[in-house]
Design a protein around this motif. Sequence first.
Motif, short mmCIF file in Angstrom:
data_model
loop_
_atom_site.label_atom_id
_atom_site.label_comp_id
_atom_site.label_asym_id
_atom_site.label_seq_id
_atom_site.Cartn_x
_atom_site.Cartn_y
_atom_site.Cartn_z
N ALA A 34 0.83 -1.20 0.00
CA ALA A 34 0.00 0.00 0.00
C ALA A 34 0.86 1.25 0.00
O ALA A 34 2.04 1.21 0.37
CB ALA A 34 -0.92 0.01 1.22
N TRP A 35 0.24 2.32 -0.43
CA TRP A 35 0.82 3.66 -0.33
C TRP A 35 -0.14 4.54 0.47
O TRP A 35 -1.36 4.50 0.24
CB TRP A 35 1.05 4.28 -1.70
CG TRP A 35 2.19 3.67 -2.46
CD1 TRP A 35 2.13 2.65 -3.37
CD2 TRP A 35 3.57 4.05 -2.38
NE1 TRP A 35 3.38 2.38 -3.84
CE2 TRP A 35 4.28 3.23 -3.27
CE3 TRP A 35 4.27 5.02 -1.65
CZ2 TRP A 35 5.66 3.33 -3.44
CZ3 TRP A 35 5.63 5.12 -1.82
CH2 TRP A 35 6.32 4.28 -2.71
N TYR A 36 0.43 5.33 1.36
CA TYR A 36 -0.33 6.30 2.14
C TYR A 36 0.26 7.68 1.88
O TYR A 36 1.43 7.80 1.50
CB TYR A 36 -0.23 5.98 3.64
CG TYR A 36 -1.04 4.79 4.09
CD1 TYR A 36 -0.63 3.49 3.79
CD2 TYR A 36 -2.21 4.96 4.81
CE1 TYR A 36 -1.37 2.40 4.20
CE2 TYR A 36 -2.95 3.87 5.23
CZ TYR A 36 -2.53 2.59 4.92
OH TYR A 36 -3.26 1.51 5.33
N SER A 37 -0.53 8.70 2.12
CA SER A 37 -0.04 10.06 2.00
C SER A 37 -0.38 10.84 3.27
O SER A 37 -1.37 10.53 3.95
CB SER A 37 -0.63 10.75 0.78
OG SER A 37 -2.02 10.97 0.95
N GLN A 38 0.46 11.79 3.56
CA GLN A 38 0.20 12.68 4.70
C GLN A 38 0.54 14.10 4.29
O GLN A 38 1.71 14.44 4.10
CB GLN A 38 1.01 12.28 5.93
CG GLN A 38 0.64 13.07 7.17
CD GLN A 38 1.19 12.45 8.44
OE1 GLN A 38 2.08 11.60 8.41
NE2 GLN A 38 0.63 12.84 9.58
N ALA A 39 -0.49 14.89 4.12
CA ALA A 39 -0.32 16.30 3.77
C ALA A 39 -0.06 17.10 5.03
O ALA A 39 -0.41 16.67 6.13
CB ALA A 39 -1.57 16.80 3.06
N PRO A 40 0.54 18.27 4.89
CA PRO A 40 0.83 19.10 6.08
C PRO A 40 -0.41 19.37 6.90
O PRO A 40 -1.44 19.80 6.37
CB PRO A 40 1.38 20.38 5.46
CG PRO A 40 1.96 19.97 4.16
CD PRO A 40 1.06 18.88 3.66
N GLY A 41 -0.31 19.08 8.19
CA GLY A 41 -1.42 19.36 9.09
C GLY A 41 -2.55 18.35 9.04
O GLY A 41 -3.58 18.54 9.69
N LYS A 42 -2.38 17.28 8.26
CA LYS A 42 -3.45 16.29 8.13
C LYS A 42 -2.97 14.92 8.57
O LYS A 42 -1.79 14.66 8.70
CB LYS A 42 -3.93 16.23 6.68
CG LYS A 42 -4.59 17.52 6.20
CD LYS A 42 -5.21 17.33 4.84
CE LYS A 42 -5.94 18.58 4.40
NZ LYS A 42 -6.58 18.40 3.06
N GLN A 43 -3.94 14.03 8.78
CA GLN A 43 -3.60 12.66 9.15
C GLN A 43 -3.17 11.86 7.94
O GLN A 43 -3.51 12.18 6.80
CB GLN A 43 -4.82 12.01 9.81
CG GLN A 43 -5.17 12.57 11.17
CD GLN A 43 -6.27 11.79 11.86
OE1 GLN A 43 -7.10 11.16 11.21
NE2 GLN A 43 -6.28 11.81 13.18
N ARG A 44 -2.41 10.82 8.21
CA ARG A 44 -2.00 9.92 7.14
C ARG A 44 -3.23 9.17 6.63
O ARG A 44 -4.06 8.71 7.42
CB ARG A 44 -0.96 8.93 7.67
CG ARG A 44 -0.28 8.11 6.61
CD ARG A 44 0.85 7.26 7.20
NE ARG A 44 1.86 8.09 7.83
CZ ARG A 44 3.01 7.61 8.33
NH1 ARG A 44 3.25 6.31 8.26
NH2 ARG A 44 3.88 8.40 8.89
N GLU A 45 -3.33 9.06 5.33
CA GLU A 45 -4.49 8.38 4.75
C GLU A 45 -4.08 7.46 3.62
O GLU A 45 -3.05 7.66 2.96
CB GLU A 45 -5.52 9.40 4.26
CG GLU A 45 -5.02 10.37 3.22
CD GLU A 45 -6.06 11.42 2.85
OE1 GLU A 45 -6.99 11.65 3.65
OE2 GLU A 45 -5.93 12.02 1.77
N LEU A 46 -4.90 6.46 3.40
CA LEU A 46 -4.64 5.47 2.36
C LEU A 46 -4.83 6.09 0.97
O LEU A 46 -5.84 6.74 0.71
CB LEU A 46 -5.57 4.28 2.53
CG LEU A 46 -5.44 3.18 1.48
CD1 LEU A 46 -4.10 2.46 1.61
CD2 LEU A 46 -6.58 2.18 1.59
#
Length: 119
Positions: A34-46
């Motif tokens: 899997a790959w997840y992303s985490q934008a500034p100020g946000k939670q990590r998401e799938l």
Amino acid sequence: VQLQASGGGLVQAGGSLRLTCAASGNILGIYGMAWYSQAPGKQRELVAKIGSGGRTTYADSVQGRFTISGDTAKNMVYLQMNNLKLEDTAVYYCNLNVRPVVGSRKDYWGKGTLVTVSS
């Protein structure tokens, strides 16, 4: 088991990037990628995942633009990102569900690679 993600960088909106995640160590089997992303100020998401049966799942926001693929023989997982948008800017983390030669099956995480999309 260690994961190393690469391929991030600065790209203009509409452009493409290909992320790569390489797993190393004494790996007996890989059961999910899997790959997840985490934008500034946000939670990590799938962002995208491949299940043990090969079924792929994508976040609605990337459906039709991103493609996840993997090569369990080489312990590699990829994320092809096309038509990138400003909101795709984030740190991207790879995640593998691995059974090591010694120990129990569990999730492993890479350190992340930064993707920055500019206008």
